[in-house]
Design a protein around this motif. Structure first.
Motif, mmCIF file in Angstrom:
data_model
loop_
_atom_site.group_PDB
_atom_site.id
_atom_site.type_symbol
_atom_site.label_atom_id
_atom_site.label_comp_id
_atom_site.label_asym_id
_atom_site.label_seq_id
_atom_site.Cartn_x
_atom_site.Cartn_y
_atom_site.Cartn_z
ATOM 1 N N LEU A 9 0.834 -1.197 0.000
ATOM 2 C CA LEU A 9 0.000 0.000 0.000
ATOM 3 C C LEU A 9 0.871 1.251 0.000
ATOM 4 O O LEU A 9 1.947 1.268 0.581
ATOM 5 N N SER A 10 0.389 2.293 -0.661
ATOM 6 C CA SER A 10 1.070 3.587 -0.650
ATOM 7 C C SER A 10 0.026 4.660 -0.376
ATOM 8 O O SER A 10 -1.166 4.376 -0.303
ATOM 9 N N GLY A 11 0.491 5.880 -0.210
ATOM 10 C CA GLY A 11 -0.422 6.973 0.113
ATOM 11 C C GLY A 11 -0.383 7.277 1.599
ATOM 12 O O GLY A 11 0.604 6.972 2.281
ATOM 13 N N THR A 12 -1.448 7.854 2.115
ATOM 14 C CA THR A 12 -1.497 8.241 3.523
ATOM 15 C C THR A 12 -2.606 7.471 4.244
ATOM 16 O O THR A 12 -3.495 6.907 3.608
ATOM 17 N N ILE A 13 -2.531 7.474 5.553
ATOM 18 C CA ILE A 13 -3.620 6.914 6.357
ATOM 19 C C ILE A 13 -4.717 7.972 6.368
ATOM 20 O O ILE A 13 -4.471 9.103 6.794
ATOM 21 N N GLY A 53 4.212 -0.152 11.875
ATOM 22 C CA GLY A 53 5.645 -0.357 11.657
ATOM 23 C C GLY A 53 6.033 -0.553 10.203
ATOM 24 O O GLY A 53 5.257 -1.028 9.381
ATOM 25 N N TYR A 54 7.257 -0.166 9.912
ATOM 26 C CA TYR A 54 7.899 -0.382 8.610
ATOM 27 C C TYR A 54 7.101 0.197 7.448
ATOM 28 O O TYR A 54 6.719 -0.492 6.516
ATOM 29 N N ASN A 55 6.845 1.491 7.558
ATOM 30 C CA ASN A 55 6.272 2.289 6.483
ATOM 31 C C ASN A 55 7.201 3.473 6.265
ATOM 32 O O ASN A 55 8.379 3.395 6.608
ATOM 33 N N LYS A 56 6.677 4.544 5.723
ATOM 34 C CA LYS A 56 7.462 5.773 5.527
ATOM 35 C C LYS A 56 6.779 6.939 6.230
ATOM 36 O O LYS A 56 6.820 8.069 5.757
#
Length: 154
Positions: A9-13, A53-56
């Protein structure tokens, strides 16, 4: 339960996360999510597991995280977070497992913060472990850290 881990997944929460009022577990680890942790996530009063965890992710951990009084597991390592109020972390009275990367989360860098971590650990009958790369607070006596390390607590 919402487990979207390891889904590329990419983008924002989205800030609309607060609409999932009955959510007990939110796991989006090991993706490429960016941006801040939305403070709206702290409106999920039933949340017991929060694994980002382990995102950007970057920015500060919302002070409102202390409102998640049912939270048992908090995983924020592997991001580019700049810190949080340790008073907020100390409010997590049900916390059993806290996993934060020291290199990426600057909330364990001051002596005062270490004192608060110690209070959280002692107050919750947890053990605080620091191997200079990670801080973990966990109920068990032995903590496995990535397969390479096993650290015994006092």
């Amino acid at each position: 339960r919402l487990d979207l881990s390891h889904n590329n997944l990419s983008g924002t929460i989205p800030s609309t996360i607060h609409n999932l009022k009955n959510l007990v577990e939110f796991n989006v680890c090991c993706n490429s999510l960016e941006g801040d942790i939305p403070s709206e996530i702290c409106e999920l009063k039933l949340l017991e597991v929060l694994n980002l965890g382990y995102n950007k992710l970057q920015g500060k951990i919302p002070h409102e995280i202390g409102n998640l009084t049912r939270l048992k597991e908090l995983v924020l390592c592997g991001n580019m977070l700049s810190g949080a109020s340790m008073d907020a972390i100390a409010c997590l009275v049900a916390l059993e497992y806290l996993y934060l990367g020291v290199d990426n989360v600057g909330l364990f860098l001051t002596e005062m913060d270490r004192d608060i971590v110690s209070q959280v650990a002692n107050g919750s009958m947890l053990s605080a472990i620091n191997n200079n790369n990670y801080i973990m607070i966990k109920k068990s006596k032995t903590v496995q850290m990535r397969e390479e390390h096993s650290i015994e607590s006092n």
